[in-house]
Motif scaffolding. Structure first.
Motif, mmCIF file in Angstrom:
data_model
loop_
_atom_site.group_PDB
_atom_site.id
_atom_site.type_symbol
_atom_site.label_atom_id
_atom_site.label_comp_id
_atom_site.label_asym_id
_atom_site.label_seq_id
_atom_site.Cartn_x
_atom_site.Cartn_y
_atom_site.Cartn_z
ATOM 1 N N THR B 48 0.833 -1.263 0.216
ATOM 2 C CA THR B 48 -0.055 -0.005 0.048
ATOM 3 C C THR B 48 0.870 1.227 -0.049
ATOM 4 O O THR B 48 0.330 2.530 0.040
ATOM 5 C CB THR B 48 -0.909 0.107 1.181
ATOM 6 O OG1 THR B 48 0.020 -0.309 2.334
ATOM 7 C CG2 THR B 48 -2.029 -0.927 1.165
ATOM 8 N N GLY B 49 2.276 1.187 0.082
ATOM 9 C CA GLY B 49 2.903 2.287 0.043
ATOM 10 C C GLY B 49 3.279 3.018 1.227
ATOM 11 O O GLY B 49 3.764 4.141 1.211
ATOM 12 N N LEU B 70 2.554 6.982 -5.408
ATOM 13 C CA LEU B 70 1.302 7.915 -5.363
ATOM 14 C C LEU B 70 0.368 7.138 -6.513
ATOM 15 O O LEU B 70 -0.895 7.175 -6.121
ATOM 16 C CB LEU B 70 1.521 9.254 -5.929
ATOM 17 C CG LEU B 70 2.221 10.182 -4.889
ATOM 18 C CD1 LEU B 70 2.205 11.470 -5.152
ATOM 19 C CD2 LEU B 70 1.086 10.213 -3.521
ATOM 20 N N ARG B 73 -1.237 4.338 -4.467
ATOM 21 C CA ARG B 73 -1.931 4.520 -3.441
ATOM 22 C C ARG B 73 -3.247 5.016 -3.984
ATOM 23 O O ARG B 73 -4.362 4.973 -3.343
ATOM 24 C CB ARG B 73 -1.220 5.824 -2.702
ATOM 25 C CG ARG B 73 -0.323 5.247 -1.861
ATOM 26 C CD ARG B 73 0.339 6.259 -0.816
ATOM 27 N NE ARG B 73 1.727 6.675 -1.109
ATOM 28 C CZ ARG B 73 2.105 7.875 -0.387
ATOM 29 N NH1 ARG B 73 1.485 8.499 0.061
ATOM 30 N NH2 ARG B 73 3.096 8.121 -0.961
ATOM 31 N N ARG B 74 -3.266 5.781 -5.553
ATOM 32 C CA ARG B 74 -4.709 6.220 -5.945
ATOM 33 C C ARG B 74 -5.401 4.986 -6.335
ATOM 34 O O ARG B 74 -6.864 5.143 -6.417
ATOM 35 C CB ARG B 74 -4.429 6.917 -7.208
ATOM 36 C CG ARG B 74 -3.971 8.517 -6.954
ATOM 37 C CD ARG B 74 -4.046 9.417 -8.129
ATOM 38 N NE ARG B 74 -3.387 10.531 -7.788
ATOM 39 C CZ ARG B 74 -2.240 10.757 -8.193
ATOM 40 N NH1 ARG B 74 -1.535 10.185 -8.933
ATOM 41 N NH2 ARG B 74 -1.560 11.905 -7.762
#
Lengths: 243, 321
Positions: B48-49, B70, B73-74
């Motif tokens: 999930t970063g 990012l 995560r988006r």
């Protein structure tokens, strides 16, 4: 940028639902009022017209204690609640988070500071021929810049702990160092003396804005110190990922 | 959708996950099964970063979790183990805040839809602080669903829920799977059995088995177990049953019921039934009990030297013989 505003506005609104924030604002305004009253009465007895300094001086001292009380929860609470994981896995850049938190706290502090304007305005009414308005503008500009620095330091320190009390005292410690770092400048003479004096937070305020002088080098000092604190805060949040 | 290669994460000297490799296809529900501290949460946090791996590579929805964090995560919805909620916000405000952070075009509608999915519409204006644990879990789930993510990562999604809610959440997850990829962790084995297309059993940071629940069961239960219950007191039943050809042994005997293990590959039920009836007992029950996933789990996560080999044997048939 948009995320920054989303976070800032959540923080700003949050303060209005928090008794602790009201308490801090209330205490600051009441203590400031008591000192203001005492000064005005004292000045009347000695028959001289008090200036805006009787508000600015105590206000700055009170801000040193009020600001960490407002900023301590900003990132520490996210740690405690586990919501840091939420924010760090949302599509939000680390700097947007840190700057957003800072902005939220800063705007709330500005709200409190705006209310303190009542005192100089009242003073303006009661003294003849009124207060030095130039000094008031420079003084409040200084207070705003100083608050920007204090809030930024508060946010950066808040990223280090999950306990708010620890954040409060650690932040005060950092303030104290910056507030007093210029003290040994006389003893050190030319060797680093001017440098320490430049780094000193209180010196930058009291020798310029407090005297009615808007000094560009002081403005640069406050703005860069704010940026530095926010930068360090961002690094601290980012480093959390690597731990 | 999810592609993990040689993922390793060290916390100081401790290795939390060790050279993990797996993948999940679109529309699949992949279950992550393992004891506490096996590395499930760490793996999910990397995907999930939240944190980068020490080494190895992971791609989620076509993006690298480190270099294109990012983007990942988006596209990921994540429900962490401790549901991240702000107690002093209302359910609606919280979801609206998250929707704004995700720049959802019609945030209000999305919030309403997410609330509907988890059946929390009537609590939208309540403060999160006043919600029960099960409701908080559902709010967390709503948060993960807000942006209709391609990949859903759920860390123990049914923990702390009551049985009815568990059923609800399971149905919800099952319903989502068609269009999304779901990675969920659990240590409830029946849950993995019911929900997942594929199960990864992970222990001490390593994958010790990977297969569909049914296959896992088949692969580890070459020998069948049969449970027998007779009427009366069942005297002499143990000796009788043990003498039947094809019965490898009697595992347990309690009064009039016993559990027997068969020689691998043989169905002994017919001969057992005949022998029991011919001996004059009343046969009340006779049923096959497969080795449960529970047994497999314990078998695999026990400290046994056999475990690592299983991870390597990709080929199911070669293992079964």
């Amino acid at each position: 940028m948009r995320n920054m505003w989303t976070i800032a506005s959540r923080e700003y609104k949050h303060y209005f639902g928090t008794p602790a924030a009201y308490l801090v604002a209330f205490m600051l305004l009441v203590i400031l009022g008591i000192i203001f009253y005492a000064n005005v009465v004292g000045a009347m007895l000695q028959q001289f017209a008090p200036g805006v300094q009787i508000v600015l001086g105590p206000l700055v001292t009170l801000l040193l204690f009020a600001t960490p009380a407002i900023t301590m929860r900003l990132l520490a609470d996210e740690q405690r609640l586990g919501t840091m994981e939420l924010l760090l896995t949302a599509p939000v850049k680390d700097w947007e988070l840190v700057v957003g938190k800072w902005l939220g706290g800063f705007l709330f502090m500005l709200t409190i500071i705006a209310i303190t304007l009542l005192y100089p305005i009242y003073l303006h009414q009661i003294v003849d021929p009124g207060i030095d308005q130039g000094l008031m503008v420079s003084g409040y500009l200084g207070v705003i810049l100083l608050t920007a620095v204090l809030t930024a330091i508060g946010v950066a320190v808040s990223s280090l702990f999950s306990n708010q009390i620890a954040v409060f005292f650690a932040t005060l410690g950092v303030y104290l160092i910056l507030w007093l770092v210029g003290l040994p400048s006389q003893a050190m003479g030319a060797m680093g003396g001017p440098l320490l004096k430049y780094l000193d937070l209180s010196e930058q305020f009291y020798s310029t804005f407090f005297q009615g002088i808007i000094d560009l080098s002081s403005v640069v000092y406050f703005v860069s110190l704010t940026a530095l604190a926010l930068f360090l805060g961002t690094i601290s949040v980012d480093s959390r990922r690597w731990r | 959708m999810i592609q993990v290669d040689g993922l390793t994460k060290d916390y100081g000297p401790r290795r939390a996950i060790d050279n993990l490799s797996f993948h999940a296809e679109k529309g699949e529900i992949l279950g992550f099964l393992g004891p506490n501290g096996a590395g499930k949460t760490t793996t999910m946090r990397i995907l999930t970063g939240y944190m980068p791996p020490s080494s190895g590579k992971a791609m989620v929805a076509g993006y690298d979790v480190v270099d294109q964090s990012l983007e990942v995560r988006r596209r990921v919805g994540y429900l962490p183990e401790t549901v991240p909620l702000y107690p002093d916000m209302t359910v609606y405000d919280y979801l609206k805040f998250m929707a704004d952070l995700r720049h959802l075009p019609s945030a209000e509608e999305r919030v309403d839809e997410a609330l509907e999915m988890v059946h929390m519409e009537d609590r939208a204006d309540g403060y999160i602080a006043n919600l029960s644990k099960g409701m908080r879990q559902r709010v967390g789930l709503a948060q993960a669903l807000l942006h209709s993510p391609e990949v859903l990562i759920l860390d123990e999604p049914t923990i702390g829920l009551d049985p009815a809610q568990i059923l609800d959440v399971r149905n919800l997850i099952r319903g989502l799977a068609g269009e999304r990829t779901v990675l969920l962790s659990t240590h409830i084995l029946s849950e993995a059995q019911q929900l997942c297309n594929r199960v990864l059993i992970i222990n001490k940071g390593r994958i010790v088995a990977e297969d569909s629940p049914a296959q896992l069961q088949a692969r580890l239960s070459g020998a069948q177990r049969v449970s027998v219950t007779v009427g009366g007191d069942g005297d002499g039943l143990v000796n009788l049953v043990a003498s039947i050809s094809g019965v490898a042994g009697v595992l347990s005997a309690k009064g009039n019921s016993l559990e027997i293990e068969t020689v691998p590959g043989l169905d002994v039920r017919a001969s057992v039934a005949r022998a029991i009836v011919e001996a004059g007992y009343d046969l009340l029950e006779l049923r096959n009990i497969g080795m449960s996933l529970e047994d497999i789990f314990i078998e695999l996560t026990r400290e046994s030297p056999a475990a690592p080999e299983m991870a390597e044997s990709e080929d199911l048939e070669s293992f079964e013989e």
